[in-house]
Motif scaffolding. Structure first.
Motif, PDB file in Angstrom:
ATOM      1  N   ALA A   1       0.116  26.691  11.375  1.00  0.00           N
ATOM      2  CA  ALA A   1       1.217  26.296  10.496  1.00  0.00           C
ATOM      3  C   ALA A   1       0.956  25.022   9.705  1.00  0.00           C
ATOM      4  CB  ALA A   1       2.483  26.029  11.692  1.00  0.00           C
ATOM      5  N   HIS A   2      -0.188  24.294  10.701  1.00  0.00           N
ATOM      6  CA  HIS A   2      -0.348  23.032   9.388  1.00  0.00           C
ATOM      7  C   HIS A   2      -1.555  23.481   8.756  1.00  0.00           C
ATOM      8  CE1 HIS A   2       2.119  21.326  12.935  1.00  0.00           C
ATOM      9  NE2 HIS A   2       2.415  20.268  11.912  1.00  0.00           N
ATOM     10  N   MET A   3      -2.126  24.326   8.510  1.00  0.00           N
ATOM     11  CA  MET A   3      -3.416  24.628   7.893  1.00  0.00           C
ATOM     12  C   MET A   3      -2.901  24.743   6.378  1.00  0.00           C
ATOM     13  SD  MET A   3      -5.549  27.561   9.831  1.00  0.00           S
ATOM     14  CE  MET A   3      -6.799  27.151  11.046  1.00  0.00           C
ATOM     15  N   HIS A   4      -4.121  24.401   5.518  1.00  0.00           N
ATOM     16  CA  HIS A   4      -4.011  24.824   4.143  1.00  0.00           C
ATOM     17  C   HIS A   4      -3.797  26.060   3.776  1.00  0.00           C
ATOM     18  CE1 HIS A   4      -5.644  25.488   0.107  1.00  0.00           C
ATOM     19  NE2 HIS A   4      -4.819  24.016  -0.254  1.00  0.00           N
ATOM     20  N   PRO A   5      -3.062  26.617   2.963  1.00  0.00           N
ATOM     21  CA  PRO A   5      -2.775  28.128   2.766  1.00  0.00           C
ATOM     22  C   PRO A   5      -4.187  28.944   2.639  1.00  0.00           C
ATOM     23  CG  PRO A   5      -1.295  26.941   1.386  1.00  0.00           C
ATOM     24  CD  PRO A   5      -2.381  26.068   2.054  1.00  0.00           C
ATOM     25  N   ASP A   6      -5.256  28.295   1.982  1.00  0.00           N
ATOM     26  CA  ASP A   6      -6.565  29.024   1.742  1.00  0.00           C
ATOM     27  C   ASP A   6      -7.177  29.219   3.250  1.00  0.00           C
ATOM     28  OD1 ASP A   6      -6.111  29.294  -0.743  1.00  0.00           O
ATOM     29  OD2 ASP A   6      -7.543  27.732  -1.342  1.00  0.00           O
ATOM     30  N   GLU A   7      -7.104  28.230   3.898  1.00  0.00           N
ATOM     31  CA  GLU A   7      -7.593  28.199   5.503  1.00  0.00           C
ATOM     32  C   GLU A   7      -6.984  29.221   6.098  1.00  0.00           C
ATOM     33  OE1 GLU A   7      -8.994  24.856   8.719  1.00  0.00           O
ATOM     34  OE2 GLU A   7      -7.450  24.362   7.373  1.00  0.00           O
TER      35      GLU A   7
END
Ligand SMILES: [Fe+2]
Ligand SMILES: [Fe+2]
Length: 370
Positions: free
Chosen positions: A235-241
């Motif tokens: 949930a806390h990741m950058h969208p690309d990650e």
């Protein structure tokens, strides 16, 4: 693969070793505050519920060599015409060797889990995550020990299936701890949790049931870890990650799905030399066997498991991945193209995970599977 050493002071058995290089990052954490209470809960339960494979299993229980380890009524291959045409003694031998092949996968798979959980201990960024992963590492060490002891009594061990080796190697050599947790705690352990649960129901051997119940108590905690920790991290990741993680989840599921003849088991399977060895041993022509499996698959062979058995893809693996956000809107299209349904019902998963916070509460899961 390294070349055999000539240094006589080294005792590594290179002929049985397989060495991988991993890009894993090792992470110190100097923040000793506990931020994720549920993870502390799993760690506490793990400490309290440690059992000893040497002391707590009754190894004096006999294994009856005249009785196959799997109950005839629960043996899914009995539905195949080619198996029905075998003599009774051939059918019993087939059941015995299928069980030995499966237990061998449990043994080698547990060694993979031992290494992935050790990798998680190194790589997770949170103190309580490291504490939890250390307990899983110890759990998996006991699982390797307990299956090795049991298989030693059977006196037959089959090699690790190539597809399972490929999946665990991909997991071990992933570049992010979230991928390791997805590959092992959701995909491989989803499959294992279903297989252990089913083995507990279908075995005729009291010793194997005792072993399986002990392992199951720990495994439900390992699957629960995925939910408690991985969801928050994704949930806390950058969208690309996040999309990169979703690709990994898709590839892991696809690899397993292809190997097993699709999520419903009705497609072509990847050849497994050890499984072919089992067929040849009892005089089953592999091509005829495959033909029967494909025909039975079209009639729902795998989708309709014997009563009480769990479907790992549908009941455990896919709902676990959806729940933590490892399947995105974009990756749903990949699953659709590969004709892998995205099952989302978490009721079976949750009932098994309840066993990780209480005593072995598997009764609810049993009633759901009925
Ligand atoms: Fe395990
Ligand atoms: Fe496990």
């Amino acid at each position: 693969m390294p070349t055999p050493t000539t240094d006589t002071t080294r005792t590594t058995k290179w002929e049985t070793a397989d060495v991988l290089t991993t890009p894993m990052e090792v992470c110190w954490s100097f923040d000793y505050e506990i931020g994720i209470e549920k993870l502390r809960g799993l760690y506490s339960k793990a400490k309290q519920n440690q059992w000893d494979a040497e002391r707590d299993i009754d190894w004096s229980l006999p294994i009856d060599p005249s009785k196959p380890l799997i109950d005839e009524g629960q043996f899914i291959f009995n539905r195949l015409p080619i198996v029905q045409r075998l003599s009774e003694s051939q059918r019993e031998e087939f059941r015995a060797h299928i069980a030995a092949h499966l237990l061998s996968q449990f043994l080698h798979g547990e060694q993979g889990a031992l290494m992935t959980s050790a990798a998680l201990t190194h790589a997770v960024p949170d103190y309580e995550g490291k504490l939890y992963a250390a307990t899983q590492t110890m759990d998996e060490a006991r699982h390797v020990e307990v299956y090795q002891r049991y298989i030693d009594k059977l006196a037959i061990v089959y090699p690790l299936s190539p597809w399972l080796k490929e999946l665990i190697d991909k997991t071990l050599t992933a570049d992010h701890w979230v991928k390791i947790a997805i590959g092992m705690n959701m995909v491989v352990e989803g499959l294992a949790l279903g297989a252990f649960h089913n083995m507990r129901r279908k075995t005729t051997c009291d010793l194997l049931r005792q072993v399986t119940v002990s392992v199951l108590r720990d495994e439900s905690r390992h699957v629960a870890f995925g939910n408690v920790y991985v969801g928050e991290s994704i949930a806390h990741m950058h969208p690309d990650e996040r999309e990169d993680v979703a690709d990994f989840a898709f590839q892991a599921v696809k690899l397993m799905s292809d190997a097993q003849g699709g999520p419903r088991g009705d497609g072509r399977r990847k050849p497994d030399p050890a499984f072919l060895g089992v067929l040849e041993r009892v005089g089953i022509e592999p091509r005829d066997f495959l033909k029967d499996v494909l025909e039975a698959g079209a009639a729902g062979f795998r989708a309709q498991l014997p009563p009480g058995q769990i479907h790992s893809f549908k009941d455990l693996m896919m709902p676990a991945l959806v729940r933590v956000g490892a399947i995105t809107e974009r990756s749903r299209e990949l699953f659709a193209e590969a004709q892998i349904p995205v099952w989302e019902d978490v009721s079976m998963l949750e009932s098994l995970e309840d066993a990780s916070t209480g005593d072995l509460g598997l009764a609810d899961a049993e009633s759901l599977a009925r």
